[in-house]
Design a protein around this motif. Structure first.
Motif, short mmCIF file in Angstrom:
data_model
loop_
_atom_site.label_atom_id
_atom_site.label_comp_id
_atom_site.label_asym_id
_atom_site.label_seq_id
_atom_site.Cartn_x
_atom_site.Cartn_y
_atom_site.Cartn_z
N UNK A 71 0.86 -1.18 0.00
CA UNK A 71 0.00 0.00 0.00
C UNK A 71 0.90 1.23 0.00
N UNK A 72 0.86 2.00 -1.07
CA UNK A 72 1.70 3.18 -1.15
C UNK A 72 1.25 4.26 -0.18
N UNK A 73 2.22 4.95 0.43
CA UNK A 73 1.94 6.08 1.31
C UNK A 73 2.34 7.40 0.68
N UNK A 74 3.42 7.39 -0.10
CA UNK A 74 3.93 8.62 -0.72
C UNK A 74 4.84 8.26 -1.89
N UNK A 75 4.91 9.17 -2.86
CA UNK A 75 5.84 9.04 -3.98
C UNK A 75 6.97 10.05 -3.81
N UNK A 76 8.14 9.67 -4.27
CA UNK A 76 9.24 10.62 -4.32
C UNK A 76 9.14 11.41 -5.62
N UNK A 77 9.31 12.71 -5.50
CA UNK A 77 9.23 13.58 -6.68
C UNK A 77 10.56 14.28 -6.94
N UNK A 78 11.59 13.86 -6.21
CA UNK A 78 12.90 14.47 -6.37
C UNK A 78 13.95 13.50 -5.84
N UNK A 79 15.12 13.55 -6.45
CA UNK A 79 16.24 12.75 -5.94
C UNK A 79 16.79 13.31 -4.64
N UNK A 80 16.32 14.48 -4.24
CA UNK A 80 16.76 15.09 -3.00
C UNK A 80 15.92 14.65 -1.80
N UNK A 81 14.89 13.85 -2.04
CA UNK A 81 14.06 13.38 -0.93
C UNK A 81 14.91 12.55 0.04
N UNK A 82 14.67 12.74 1.32
CA UNK A 82 15.42 12.00 2.35
C UNK A 82 14.43 11.53 3.42
N UNK A 83 13.77 10.39 3.18
CA UNK A 83 12.69 9.95 4.06
C UNK A 83 13.14 9.07 5.22
N UNK A 84 14.41 8.69 5.26
CA UNK A 84 14.82 7.63 6.18
C UNK A 84 14.65 8.00 7.65
N UNK A 85 15.04 9.21 8.02
CA UNK A 85 14.94 9.59 9.43
C UNK A 85 13.49 9.58 9.90
N UNK A 86 12.58 10.13 9.09
CA UNK A 86 11.18 10.19 9.51
C UNK A 86 10.54 8.80 9.54
N UNK A 87 10.90 7.92 8.59
CA UNK A 87 10.34 6.58 8.59
C UNK A 87 10.89 5.77 9.76
N UNK A 88 12.18 5.90 10.02
CA UNK A 88 12.77 5.21 11.17
C UNK A 88 12.10 5.63 12.47
N UNK A 89 11.84 6.92 12.61
CA UNK A 89 11.17 7.42 13.81
C UNK A 89 9.76 6.83 13.92
N UNK A 90 9.02 6.85 12.81
CA UNK A 90 7.65 6.34 12.83
C UNK A 90 7.60 4.86 13.16
N UNK A 91 8.63 4.11 12.77
CA UNK A 91 8.65 2.67 12.99
C UNK A 91 9.10 2.26 14.39
N UNK A 92 9.44 3.22 15.23
CA UNK A 92 9.85 2.88 16.59
C UNK A 92 8.69 2.22 17.35
N UNK A 93 8.99 1.26 18.24
CA UNK A 93 7.92 0.55 18.96
C UNK A 93 6.98 1.46 19.73
N UNK A 94 7.49 2.58 20.24
CA UNK A 94 6.63 3.49 21.00
C UNK A 94 5.87 4.46 20.10
N UNK A 95 6.08 4.35 18.79
CA UNK A 95 5.33 5.16 17.83
C UNK A 95 4.32 4.26 17.10
#
Length: 228
Positions: free
Chosen positions: A156-180
């Motif tokens: 299930x897609x959540x978002x598309x990248x529209x630039x090679x400058x996108x940097x989603x890793x920090x926000x996804x890692x944070x969201x995937x934390x057990x307390x999140x």
């Protein structure tokens, strides 16, 4: 290729540059679309997707609007090659419905955001959506003379990248934390699949569709021990 956040990162690319369609017309696709207003069916999926999407901010990330959330099951071909009134299309519907509509399927489970090369997605752990991709491709091969295109990893897609400058890793890692959100699972009792005319709207950086037909499914309710 899907990469699990926290392991290592790969360069991201503009989804609509990599997946730019060769024709300016709709494609016929089989989608699983979470219903908007059915408690325990689509709301759990949409609620988890929205919770993850609130973390996806920043340059080069285009969040998918709630009305266009979907899982691609199979791409069948171009709409001009598969008119809704055509016999081949009617044969596909009959064969595919017979393949997926005669058995009881497990609910589809979604858990954990992942970063792919062209976007952020919710992973599918099991369920009818994954099983039906192969069934749709085989039905297309039998009735349309060519095997449908299926995603390597249904999601299930959540978002598309529209630039090679996108940097989603920090926000996804944070969201995937057990307390999140990392421990949250959405159960989706998929009761039908939709055959649609799918449009790639490059200006809006989204996909949209109109529904042609629906294929009914028999899906078991979510496990009792997971209800809450």
């Amino acid at each position: 290729m899907v990469r699990v956040p926290g392991s290592y990162s790969v360069p991201v690319v503009d989804h609509f540059a990599v997946h730019r369609w060769e024709r300016h017309e709709p494609a016929v696709a089989v989608l699983a679309i979470p219903p908007a207003a059915e408690p325990g069916v689509g709301q759990d999926v949409r609620r988890l997707a929205a919770a993850y999407q609130r973390h996806l901010t920043g340059r080069g990330v285009s969040v998918i609007p709630a009305r266009w959330l979907h899982v691609t099951v199979c791409m069948l071909g171009w709409a001009s090659d598969l008119p809704a009134s055509g016999q081949n299309y009617a044969d596909f519907l009959a064969v595919f419905a017979n393949r997926v509509g005669q058995v009881l399927h497990a609910p589809t489970e979604l858990q954990g955001a992942q970063v792919g090369r062209t976007g952020v997605l919710l992973g599918l752990r099991e369920g009818v959506v994954m099983v039906s991709s192969g069934g749709a491709a085989a039905a297309a091969e039998r009735t349309l003379g060519r095997r449908g295109e299926t995603p390597r990893t249904p999601h299930l897609g959540l978002a598309y990248f529209t630039s090679e400058q996108a940097d989603p890793y920090a926000s996804v890692n944070l969201a995937n934390q057990p307390d999140q959100l990392g421990k949250q699972t959405a159960y989706w009792t998929v009761d039908h699949l939709s055959v649609v005319d799918l449009v790639q709207d490059r200006a809006a950086r989204q996909y949209r569709w109109t529904v042609r037909d629906e294929i009914p499914l028999l899906t078991a309710p979510r496990p009792v021990h997971d209800a809450g």
